[in-house]
Design a protein around this motif. Structure first.
Motif, PDB file in Angstrom:
ATOM      1  N   LYS A   1       0.842  -1.196   0.000  1.00  0.00           N
ATOM      2  CA  LYS A   1       0.000   0.000   0.000  1.00  0.00           C
ATOM      3  C   LYS A   1       0.877   1.247   0.000  1.00  0.00           C
ATOM      4  O   LYS A   1       1.771   1.404   0.839  1.00  0.00           O
ATOM      5  CB  LYS A   1      -0.911   0.003   1.240  1.00  0.00           C
ATOM      6  CG  LYS A   1      -1.859   1.195   1.287  1.00  0.00           C
ATOM      7  CD  LYS A   1      -2.737   1.131   2.530  1.00  0.00           C
ATOM      8  CE  LYS A   1      -3.692   2.323   2.573  1.00  0.00           C
ATOM      9  NZ  LYS A   1      -4.552   2.295   3.794  1.00  0.00           N
ATOM     10  N   LEU A   2       0.607   2.151  -0.960  1.00  0.00           N
ATOM     11  CA  LEU A   2       1.276   3.445  -1.009  1.00  0.00           C
ATOM     12  C   LEU A   2       0.543   4.388  -0.069  1.00  0.00           C
ATOM     13  O   LEU A   2      -0.672   4.579  -0.173  1.00  0.00           O
ATOM     14  CB  LEU A   2       1.257   3.999  -2.438  1.00  0.00           C
ATOM     15  CG  LEU A   2       2.201   5.155  -2.757  1.00  0.00           C
ATOM     16  CD1 LEU A   2       3.654   4.754  -2.508  1.00  0.00           C
ATOM     17  CD2 LEU A   2       2.020   5.604  -4.191  1.00  0.00           C
ATOM     18  N   LEU A   3       1.255   4.968   0.885  1.00  0.00           N
ATOM     19  CA  LEU A   3       0.637   5.798   1.916  1.00  0.00           C
ATOM     20  C   LEU A   3       0.455   7.240   1.458  1.00  0.00           C
ATOM     21  O   LEU A   3       1.081   7.688   0.484  1.00  0.00           O
ATOM     22  CB  LEU A   3       1.503   5.742   3.181  1.00  0.00           C
ATOM     23  CG  LEU A   3       1.780   4.333   3.725  1.00  0.00           C
ATOM     24  CD1 LEU A   3       2.726   4.399   4.925  1.00  0.00           C
ATOM     25  CD2 LEU A   3       0.482   3.640   4.109  1.00  0.00           C
ATOM     26  N   GLU A   4      -0.384   7.963   2.184  1.00  0.00           N
ATOM     27  CA  GLU A   4      -0.671   9.354   1.815  1.00  0.00           C
ATOM     28  C   GLU A   4       0.574  10.231   1.857  1.00  0.00           C
ATOM     29  O   GLU A   4       0.699  11.185   1.082  1.00  0.00           O
ATOM     30  CB  GLU A   4      -1.747   9.930   2.756  1.00  0.00           C
ATOM     31  CG  GLU A   4      -3.139   9.351   2.522  1.00  0.00           C
ATOM     32  CD  GLU A   4      -4.176  10.019   3.399  1.00  0.00           C
ATOM     33  OE1 GLU A   4      -3.816  10.980   4.117  1.00  0.00           O
ATOM     34  OE2 GLU A   4      -5.338   9.583   3.366  1.00  0.00           O
ATOM     35  N   ASP A   5       1.497   9.909   2.765  1.00  0.00           N
ATOM     36  CA  ASP A   5       2.719  10.719   2.877  1.00  0.00           C
ATOM     37  C   ASP A   5       3.816  10.245   1.923  1.00  0.00           C
ATOM     38  O   ASP A   5       4.980  10.621   2.071  1.00  0.00           O
ATOM     39  CB  ASP A   5       3.229  10.711   4.317  1.00  0.00           C
ATOM     40  CG  ASP A   5       3.688   9.326   4.775  1.00  0.00           C
ATOM     41  OD1 ASP A   5       3.564   8.361   3.981  1.00  0.00           O
ATOM     42  OD2 ASP A   5       4.187   9.192   5.911  1.00  0.00           O
ATOM     43  N   LYS A   6       3.427   9.368   0.951  1.00  0.00           N
ATOM     44  CA  LYS A   6       4.338   8.826  -0.070  1.00  0.00           C
ATOM     45  C   LYS A   6       5.243   7.717   0.465  1.00  0.00           C
ATOM     46  O   LYS A   6       6.154   7.261  -0.225  1.00  0.00           O
ATOM     47  CB  LYS A   6       5.217   9.927  -0.713  1.00  0.00           C
ATOM     48  CG  LYS A   6       4.439  11.090  -1.289  1.00  0.00           C
ATOM     49  CD  LYS A   6       3.468  10.655  -2.366  1.00  0.00           C
ATOM     50  CE  LYS A   6       2.750  11.861  -2.975  1.00  0.00           C
ATOM     51  NZ  LYS A   6       1.743  11.437  -3.975  1.00  0.00           N
ATOM     52  N   GLY A   7       5.015   7.317   1.716  1.00  0.00           N
ATOM     53  CA  GLY A   7       5.708   6.144   2.225  1.00  0.00           C
ATOM     54  C   GLY A   7       5.076   4.877   1.647  1.00  0.00           C
ATOM     55  O   GLY A   7       4.079   4.927   0.913  1.00  0.00           O
ATOM     56  N   LEU A   8       5.642   3.737   1.980  1.00  0.00           N
ATOM     57  CA  LEU A   8       5.154   2.465   1.426  1.00  0.00           C
ATOM     58  C   LEU A   8       5.069   1.429   2.551  1.00  0.00           C
ATOM     59  O   LEU A   8       6.036   1.197   3.272  1.00  0.00           O
ATOM     60  CB  LEU A   8       6.099   1.960   0.330  1.00  0.00           C
ATOM     61  CG  LEU A   8       5.630   0.750  -0.475  1.00  0.00           C
ATOM     62  CD1 LEU A   8       4.466   1.119  -1.388  1.00  0.00           C
ATOM     63  CD2 LEU A   8       6.779   0.176  -1.302  1.00  0.00           C
ATOM     64  N   ALA A   9       3.891   0.815   2.682  1.00  0.00           N
ATOM     65  CA  ALA A   9       3.695  -0.250   3.672  1.00  0.00           C
ATOM     66  C   ALA A   9       3.584  -1.587   2.935  1.00  0.00           C
ATOM     67  O   ALA A   9       2.764  -1.725   2.028  1.00  0.00           O
ATOM     68  CB  ALA A   9       2.442   0.004   4.501  1.00  0.00           C
ATOM     69  N   VAL A  10       4.425  -2.525   3.318  1.00  0.00           N
ATOM     70  CA  VAL A  10       4.385  -3.851   2.691  1.00  0.00           C
ATOM     71  C   VAL A  10       4.228  -4.914   3.774  1.00  0.00           C
ATOM     72  O   VAL A  10       4.900  -4.883   4.797  1.00  0.00           O
ATOM     73  CB  VAL A  10       5.652  -4.129   1.845  1.00  0.00           C
ATOM     74  CG1 VAL A  10       5.760  -3.163   0.689  1.00  0.00           C
ATOM     75  CG2 VAL A  10       6.908  -4.073   2.686  1.00  0.00           C
ATOM     76  N   SER A  11       3.315  -5.832   3.528  1.00  0.00           N
ATOM     77  CA  SER A  11       3.129  -6.966   4.440  1.00  0.00           C
ATOM     78  C   SER A  11       3.725  -8.198   3.788  1.00  0.00           C
ATOM     79  O   SER A  11       3.411  -8.513   2.628  1.00  0.00           O
ATOM     80  CB  SER A  11       1.656  -7.167   4.757  1.00  0.00           C
ATOM     81  OG  SER A  11       1.148  -6.066   5.479  1.00  0.00           O
TER      82      SER A  11
ATOM     83  N   PRO B   1       9.726   4.828   4.889  1.00  0.00           N
ATOM     84  CA  PRO B   1       9.435   6.264   4.808  1.00  0.00           C
ATOM     85  C   PRO B   1       9.635   6.765   3.382  1.00  0.00           C
ATOM     86  O   PRO B   1      10.321   6.141   2.577  1.00  0.00           O
ATOM     87  CB  PRO B   1      10.443   6.883   5.777  1.00  0.00           C
ATOM     88  CG  PRO B   1      11.516   5.864   5.938  1.00  0.00           C
ATOM     89  CD  PRO B   1      10.893   4.530   5.731  1.00  0.00           C
ATOM     90  N   LYS B   2       9.021   7.904   3.072  1.00  0.00           N
ATOM     91  CA  LYS B   2       8.976   8.388   1.689  1.00  0.00           C
ATOM     92  C   LYS B   2      10.359   8.582   1.073  1.00  0.00           C
ATOM     93  O   LYS B   2      10.542   8.406  -0.125  1.00  0.00           O
ATOM     94  CB  LYS B   2       8.176   9.690   1.607  1.00  0.00           C
ATOM     95  CG  LYS B   2       8.778  10.852   2.385  1.00  0.00           C
ATOM     96  CD  LYS B   2       7.908  12.098   2.226  1.00  0.00           C
ATOM     97  CE  LYS B   2       8.494  13.291   2.984  1.00  0.00           C
ATOM     98  NZ  LYS B   2       7.642  14.497   2.830  1.00  0.00           N
ATOM     99  N   GLU B   3      11.362   8.921   1.909  1.00  0.00           N
ATOM    100  CA  GLU B   3      12.702   9.132   1.352  1.00  0.00           C
ATOM    101  C   GLU B   3      13.358   7.830   0.891  1.00  0.00           C
ATOM    102  O   GLU B   3      14.373   7.857   0.203  1.00  0.00           O
ATOM    103  CB  GLU B   3      13.609   9.841   2.371  1.00  0.00           C
ATOM    104  CG  GLU B   3      13.729   9.163   3.702  1.00  0.00           C
ATOM    105  CD  GLU B   3      12.693   9.655   4.708  1.00  0.00           C
ATOM    106  OE1 GLU B   3      12.944   9.477   5.916  1.00  0.00           O
ATOM    107  OE2 GLU B   3      11.654  10.201   4.277  1.00  0.00           O
ATOM    108  N   MET B   4      12.780   6.697   1.256  1.00  0.00           N
ATOM    109  CA  MET B   4      13.295   5.401   0.814  1.00  0.00           C
ATOM    110  C   MET B   4      12.474   4.828  -0.348  1.00  0.00           C
ATOM    111  O   MET B   4      12.718   3.701  -0.775  1.00  0.00           O
ATOM    112  CB  MET B   4      13.282   4.397   1.978  1.00  0.00           C
ATOM    113  CG  MET B   4      14.191   4.755   3.129  1.00  0.00           C
ATOM    114  SD  MET B   4      14.094   3.496   4.424  1.00  0.00           S
ATOM    115  CE  MET B   4      15.239   4.155   5.638  1.00  0.00           C
ATOM    116  N   VAL B   5      11.509   5.605  -0.833  1.00  0.00           N
ATOM    117  CA  VAL B   5      10.562   5.095  -1.829  1.00  0.00           C
ATOM    118  C   VAL B   5      10.698   5.861  -3.142  1.00  0.00           C
ATOM    119  O   VAL B   5      10.811   7.086  -3.155  1.00  0.00           O
ATOM    120  CB  VAL B   5       9.111   5.211  -1.299  1.00  0.00           C
ATOM    121  CG1 VAL B   5       8.112   4.715  -2.354  1.00  0.00           C
ATOM    122  CG2 VAL B   5       8.947   4.431   0.003  1.00  0.00           C
TER     123      VAL B   5
END
Length: 298
Positions: free
Chosen positions: A214-224, A278-282
């Protein structure tokens, strides 16, 4: 040296390792008796046992402690080292307190030192022992080849030979308490089905399989990710360099995760876990999320 020469007058029965019969057998008639069972000596039908050796076997079997009803047990006797190839010949009784004869198939066995540490591990075809009569004890020699042994010398007194129940129970879901509290019963059942349908793991294989992104609103990325452990021992993850590739094998995230507390994946189990980049890693611009792959970053 012949088979019977391995059993000596100086041998003594050591530690017993006992399990309930339902742990090893799917369907078996169990006794409703509550009285302890004294197992009777039983020889393999193909054995032609010399009279002197019968005396030794009888002496050893008389030292065995009673079993509770509906149990299977491995009673250690002694270990002989084969000087020619370095293998260990482990002498033991396989015992049953069940009211009917049983036959066993392929079963993993452990050698454990006095502290319970695994010092050898191997899968045996216990069909070779033949039919084990009701309430009996059958002497046998279990040979652990050198490549199945993880110790440099014989164990001290107090060692055991034991059934590897982890190998018998099948691959399971290892759900952290935080996940148990968040997921519904239906979601847990879905996870169990996903795990069941995945390809089998090798006995020493560790595998990461993505199942939600899932791409988050703050441009971060959540992966399960499903952290899959095929080993007979738990693994501990203290740190994990992780990258995520999209359907075109483009790297869309890369990061280093320090896991505190340590993340443990139990033996022969799969643990789901979510990692948030976090977004800086995406770098997900133009990414194709139709399929994706988690990978340990080099």
């Amino acid at each position: 040296m012949g088979l019977f020469d391995l059993f000596k007058k100086t041998d003594k029965v050591g530690k017993d390792s006992t399990v309930e019969s339902k742990e090893l057998l799917n369907e078996v008639e169990e006794s409703k008796n509550t009285v302890e069972v004294n197992t009777k000596l039983s020889f393999h039908p193909d054995w032609d046992v010399p009279q002197e050796q019968k005396y030794i076997f009888n002496f050893l079997s008389n030292e065995l402690e009673p079993l509770k009803p509906n149990q299977l047990s491995l009673a250690a006797i002694a270990i002989d080292v084969n000087q020619a190839n370095g293998s260990w010949d482990v002498k033991a009784f396989l015992r049953s307190s069940l009211p009917k004869a049983i036959e066993l198939g392929e079963v993993g066995l452990f050698l454990l030192d006095k502290d319970g540490k695994v010092i050898a591990s191997k899968t045996f075809d216990l069909k070779e022992l033949g039919s084990i009569p009701a309430e009996s004890a059958r002497p046998w020699v279990f040979t652990f080849e050198k490549n199945t042994i993880q110790a440099s010398e014989l164990p001290e007194e107090g060692w055991k030979i034991a059934f590897n129940l982890v190998s018998l129970r099948g691959h399971q879901l290892d759900l952290d308490e935080t996940w148990k509290n968040k997921l519904s019963e239906e979601q847990i059942n879905q996870l169990e089905k996903i795990i069941k349908d995945l390809p089998s793991l090798g006995k020493t294989e560790v595998n990461f399989t993505g199942f939600q992104i899932k791409l988050l609103e703050d441009k971060g990325l959540a992966v399960s990710i499903l952290l899959r452990n095929g080993n007979e021992k738990a693994i501990n993850l203290e740190q994990l360099p992780l990258e995520i590739l999209d359907a075109n094998k483009k790297q869309i995230a890369k990061g280093y995760f320090k896991l505190d507390p340590v993340l443990t994946v139990q033996a022969n189990s799969t643990k789901p876990w979510t990692f948030v980049f976090p977004k800086e890693m995406v770098d997900a611009e133009g990414a194709d999320f139709s399929s994706w792959t988690p990978r340990v970053a080099q």
